[in-house]
Design a protein around this motif. Structure first.
Motif, PDB file in Angstrom:
ATOM      1  N   ALA A   1      53.033  46.596  35.921  1.00  0.00           N
ATOM      2  CA  ALA A   1      51.641  46.077  35.690  1.00  0.00           C
ATOM      3  C   ALA A   1      51.334  44.710  35.504  1.00  0.00           C
ATOM      4  O   ALA A   1      50.402  44.131  35.944  1.00  0.00           O
ATOM      5  CB  ALA A   1      51.237  46.885  34.361  1.00  0.00           C
ATOM      6  N   SER A   2      52.459  44.006  34.960  1.00  0.00           N
ATOM      7  CA  SER A   2      52.488  42.602  34.751  1.00  0.00           C
ATOM      8  C   SER A   2      52.285  42.095  36.048  1.00  0.00           C
ATOM      9  O   SER A   2      51.570  40.989  36.302  1.00  0.00           O
ATOM     10  CB  SER A   2      53.698  42.499  33.957  1.00  0.00           C
ATOM     11  OG  SER A   2      53.639  40.968  33.753  1.00  0.00           O
ATOM     12  N   LEU A   3      53.236  42.176  36.815  1.00  0.00           N
ATOM     13  CA  LEU A   3      53.296  41.621  38.396  1.00  0.00           C
ATOM     14  C   LEU A   3      52.090  41.977  39.115  1.00  0.00           C
ATOM     15  O   LEU A   3      51.652  41.167  39.685  1.00  0.00           O
ATOM     16  CB  LEU A   3      54.561  42.123  39.248  1.00  0.00           C
ATOM     17  CG  LEU A   3      55.183  41.318  40.295  1.00  0.00           C
ATOM     18  CD1 LEU A   3      55.430  39.927  39.785  1.00  0.00           C
ATOM     19  CD2 LEU A   3      56.421  41.937  40.680  1.00  0.00           C
ATOM     20  N   ILE A   4      51.477  42.929  39.079  1.00  0.00           N
ATOM     21  CA  ILE A   4      50.400  43.280  39.529  1.00  0.00           C
ATOM     22  C   ILE A   4      49.156  42.422  39.163  1.00  0.00           C
ATOM     23  O   ILE A   4      48.218  41.801  39.798  1.00  0.00           O
ATOM     24  CB  ILE A   4      49.709  44.702  39.386  1.00  0.00           C
ATOM     25  CG1 ILE A   4      50.790  45.713  40.486  1.00  0.00           C
ATOM     26  CG2 ILE A   4      48.471  44.913  39.965  1.00  0.00           C
ATOM     27  CD1 ILE A   4      50.711  47.392  40.159  1.00  0.00           C
ATOM     28  N   ALA A   5      48.999  42.470  37.590  1.00  0.00           N
ATOM     29  CA  ALA A   5      47.905  41.380  37.095  1.00  0.00           C
ATOM     30  C   ALA A   5      48.302  40.028  37.688  1.00  0.00           C
ATOM     31  O   ALA A   5      47.091  39.184  37.915  1.00  0.00           O
ATOM     32  CB  ALA A   5      48.126  41.632  35.653  1.00  0.00           C
ATOM     33  N   TYR A   6      49.187  39.457  37.558  1.00  0.00           N
ATOM     34  CA  TYR A   6      49.565  38.044  38.053  1.00  0.00           C
ATOM     35  C   TYR A   6      49.117  37.903  39.397  1.00  0.00           C
ATOM     36  O   TYR A   6      48.327  37.058  39.716  1.00  0.00           O
ATOM     37  CB  TYR A   6      51.222  37.821  38.181  1.00  0.00           C
ATOM     38  CG  TYR A   6      51.576  36.420  38.378  1.00  0.00           C
ATOM     39  CD1 TYR A   6      51.968  35.544  37.509  1.00  0.00           C
ATOM     40  CD2 TYR A   6      51.550  35.889  39.783  1.00  0.00           C
ATOM     41  CE1 TYR A   6      52.033  34.205  37.772  1.00  0.00           C
ATOM     42  CE2 TYR A   6      51.907  34.682  40.072  1.00  0.00           C
ATOM     43  CZ  TYR A   6      52.284  33.674  38.905  1.00  0.00           C
ATOM     44  OH  TYR A   6      52.471  32.662  39.311  1.00  0.00           O
ATOM     45  N   MET A   7      49.421  38.646  40.449  1.00  0.00           N
ATOM     46  CA  MET A   7      48.978  38.536  41.775  1.00  0.00           C
ATOM     47  C   MET A   7      47.344  39.046  41.940  1.00  0.00           C
ATOM     48  O   MET A   7      46.717  38.200  42.865  1.00  0.00           O
ATOM     49  CB  MET A   7      49.655  39.714  42.546  1.00  0.00           C
ATOM     50  CG  MET A   7      51.161  39.133  42.928  1.00  0.00           C
ATOM     51  SD  MET A   7      52.064  40.357  43.889  1.00  0.00           S
ATOM     52  CE  MET A   7      52.045  41.877  43.239  1.00  0.00           C
ATOM     53  N   ASP A   8      46.830  39.504  41.288  1.00  0.00           N
ATOM     54  CA  ASP A   8      45.565  39.919  41.230  1.00  0.00           C
ATOM     55  C   ASP A   8      44.584  38.769  40.863  1.00  0.00           C
ATOM     56  O   ASP A   8      43.602  38.235  41.585  1.00  0.00           O
ATOM     57  CB  ASP A   8      44.926  40.995  40.553  1.00  0.00           C
ATOM     58  CG  ASP A   8      43.487  41.580  40.770  1.00  0.00           C
ATOM     59  OD1 ASP A   8      43.392  41.989  41.917  1.00  0.00           O
ATOM     60  OD2 ASP A   8      42.659  41.940  40.006  1.00  0.00           O
ATOM     61  N   VAL A   9      45.128  38.196  39.747  1.00  0.00           N
ATOM     62  CA  VAL A   9      44.443  36.834  39.365  1.00  0.00           C
ATOM     63  C   VAL A   9      44.785  35.531  40.261  1.00  0.00           C
ATOM     64  O   VAL A   9      43.829  34.851  40.822  1.00  0.00           O
ATOM     65  CB  VAL A   9      44.815  36.494  38.026  1.00  0.00           C
ATOM     66  CG1 VAL A   9      44.213  35.082  37.304  1.00  0.00           C
ATOM     67  CG2 VAL A   9      44.253  37.343  36.998  1.00  0.00           C
ATOM     68  N   ALA A  10      46.097  35.548  40.806  1.00  0.00           N
ATOM     69  CA  ALA A  10      46.549  34.401  41.618  1.00  0.00           C
ATOM     70  C   ALA A  10      45.506  34.347  42.861  1.00  0.00           C
ATOM     71  O   ALA A  10      45.296  33.170  43.311  1.00  0.00           O
ATOM     72  CB  ALA A  10      47.905  34.517  41.898  1.00  0.00           C
ATOM     73  N   LYS A  11      45.266  35.497  43.522  1.00  0.00           N
ATOM     74  CA  LYS A  11      44.433  35.482  44.681  1.00  0.00           C
ATOM     75  C   LYS A  11      43.180  34.950  44.693  1.00  0.00           C
ATOM     76  O   LYS A  11      42.437  34.482  45.609  1.00  0.00           O
ATOM     77  CB  LYS A  11      44.702  36.865  45.290  1.00  0.00           C
ATOM     78  CG  LYS A  11      43.677  37.939  44.484  1.00  0.00           C
ATOM     79  CD  LYS A  11      43.637  39.224  45.346  1.00  0.00           C
ATOM     80  CE  LYS A  11      42.810  40.330  44.358  1.00  0.00           C
ATOM     81  NZ  LYS A  11      41.684  39.909  44.394  1.00  0.00           N
TER      82      LYS A  11
END
Length: 451
Positions: free
Chosen positions: A109-119
């Motif tokens: 979940a942490s990695l998914i959240a990171y990528m979703d904000v970064a994009k």
């Protein structure tokens, strides 16, 4: 004609997609998705490469690092017995928390959240979505139920962080007027060679702070009063830049001072003119260099996923507030760069060792950021932490060894003198300004739950 000559760091992410998704607790139907700290490093590295490609200024780059890390931290530590939420600790951050269940993989979940904000923060979104989708495909095949539940948790936090992020005044600063140049005042900043670019981010002090009371909370004392009189303090600082750089050039290209200046240059866009051609060399920002040092420290200490995310988050918040604090002073004092004065009053043929960046001189951005980041990393990993800084290897620069984060910060700061782009006061008081940013963070933000 403009052409681009860009050096890319060999990233780990492609290999990690294939090699670093490990299986544990196997069942007949689905396998547990195991997420390692190396995968988090790889994702941060991938974002850095996109930022280099897209050419973001140092202040904007700090914003791109900080929000994805906060989203990852919150998704990871929902219900944690060790780490405390940053909700109601950072300015205007109020989060609703996810109802954690055993079917959710917090690291995923942490990695998914990171990528979703970064994009949401970059221009080349397709470079990140392609990377993300390749990972999604692997995870979904391993355990679709765990992936779906973890994705819901990650997006629960990323959506809130994006909403919070979009209210930090960044969008408003895009439409604010350009910096006003007072051409008749010799003390005021003027555009510098070779591109004579406009001053970047003159309204960055209007960006919402993370933990500072205001952008001006740690306003440094004024630089020496501008004067070209030979016995004045300001003139002495100007002559120090001139004489130091002359001495460095006499030593030749292999001098230690030039090595230091180039190692800490961290100018994301350096223009090189050759006849009718202009080449642009793109590389990392000062914040990215310290994010790279954070990675080195995490890997050297074999930090687990939780400590890795904590380290990146804490460091990126310090860097972000440091830029806001520094840029507040830059456009208040609006001080002229050494290059402008030396060429006009001392030596019209003189050139700095480093290309002068396009914004006012006082205080030194790298000094402020280095002061804040080095104190933060010292707080996490301890003093006298010896490390080999390999951050600049992809740009053809050798490894430099440091006995502590603080010593690295001191070298980063003095590199601005060796490079001919800052006076002494901007360097010394800039370091103090950054250290004060950390002190405020250390007082205001609690990362650990009380035992």
């Amino acid at each position: 004609m403009l052409s681009m000559k860009t050096k890319f760091t060999p990233t780990l992410y492609t290999t990690l997609i294939l090699l670093n998704v490990f299986f544990a607790s196997c069942s007949k139907d689905q396998k547990e998705i195991e997420i390692s700290s190396d995968q988090y490093h790889a994702t941060v590295d991938h974002l850095t490469q996109i930022m280099i490609h897209d050419v973001f200024s140092p202040p904007v780059a700090s914003r791109i690092y900080v929000y994805p890390n906060i989203a990852a931290y919150e998704a990871l530590n929902s219900g944690s017995s060790k780490y405390k939420s940053l909700s109601n600790q950072l300015t205007n951050l109020n989060l609703s928390h996810f109802d954690v269940n055993n079917k959710s993989n917090k690291r995923l979940a942490s990695l998914i959240a990171y990528m979703d904000v970064a994009k949401e923060l970059i221009f080349s979104k397709e470079k990140l979505t392609s990377y993300r989708d390749s990972l999604y495909g692997v995870w979904n095949k391993l355990n679709s139920k765990s992936f779906d539940n973890s994705k819901k948790q990650g997006l629960h936090y990323s959506s809130q962080i994006i909403q919070w992020m979009n209210n930090d005044n960044y969008a408003q600063t895009r439409t604010m007027p350009e910096h006003n140049i007072l051409s008749d005042d010799p003390s005021q900043w003027k555009p510098t060679p070779p591109s004579y670019m406009d001053a970047i981010e003159p309204h960055w002090n209007k960006i919402r702070t993370f933990a500072l009371d205001s952008a001006s909370q740690f306003k440094p004392k004024s630089h020496p009063t501008f004067s070209l009189e030979k016995n004045s303090d300001f003139h002495k600082e100007l002559m120090e830049v001139y004489n130091v750089t002359k001495g460095i050039n006499e030593k030749g290209d292999t001098s230690e001072e030039i090595a230091i200046a180039r190692f800490w240059d961290c100018n994301p866009y350096v223009s090189v003119t050759r006849g009718h051609f202009m080449f642009a060399s793109k590389k990392i920002t000062p914040g990215a260099h310290w994010i790279g040092i954070c990675k080195i420290a995490c890997k050297q200490t074999n930090s687990n996923f939780e400590k890795t995310v904590h380290a990146y988050t804490k460091t990126s918040i310090s860097i972000a507030d440091a830029f806001i604090s520094c840029w507040d002073e830059k456009y208040r004092s609006n001080l002229v760069r050494p290059e402008t004065l030396i060429n006009k009053y001392l030596d019209e043929t003189w050139e700095p060792v480093l290309q002068t960046p396009p914004f006012p001189e006082y205080t030194s951005g790298h000094s402020v950021v280095s002061g804040a980041a080095s104190e933060t990393l010292t707080n996490i990993f301890g003093d006298n932490f010896q490390f080999d800084d390999t951050t600049e290897l992809p740009y053809g620069l050798p490894v430099r060894k440091f006995s502590s984060f603080r010593n690295a910060a001191k070298e980063a700061a003095v590199s601005r003198l060796y490079g001919g782009i800052h006076y002494r006061s901007a360097i010394d008081l800039g370091l103090t300004q950054g250290q004060n940013v950390f002190k405020k963070h250390n007082e205001s933000i609690s990362y650990f739950l009380s035992k």
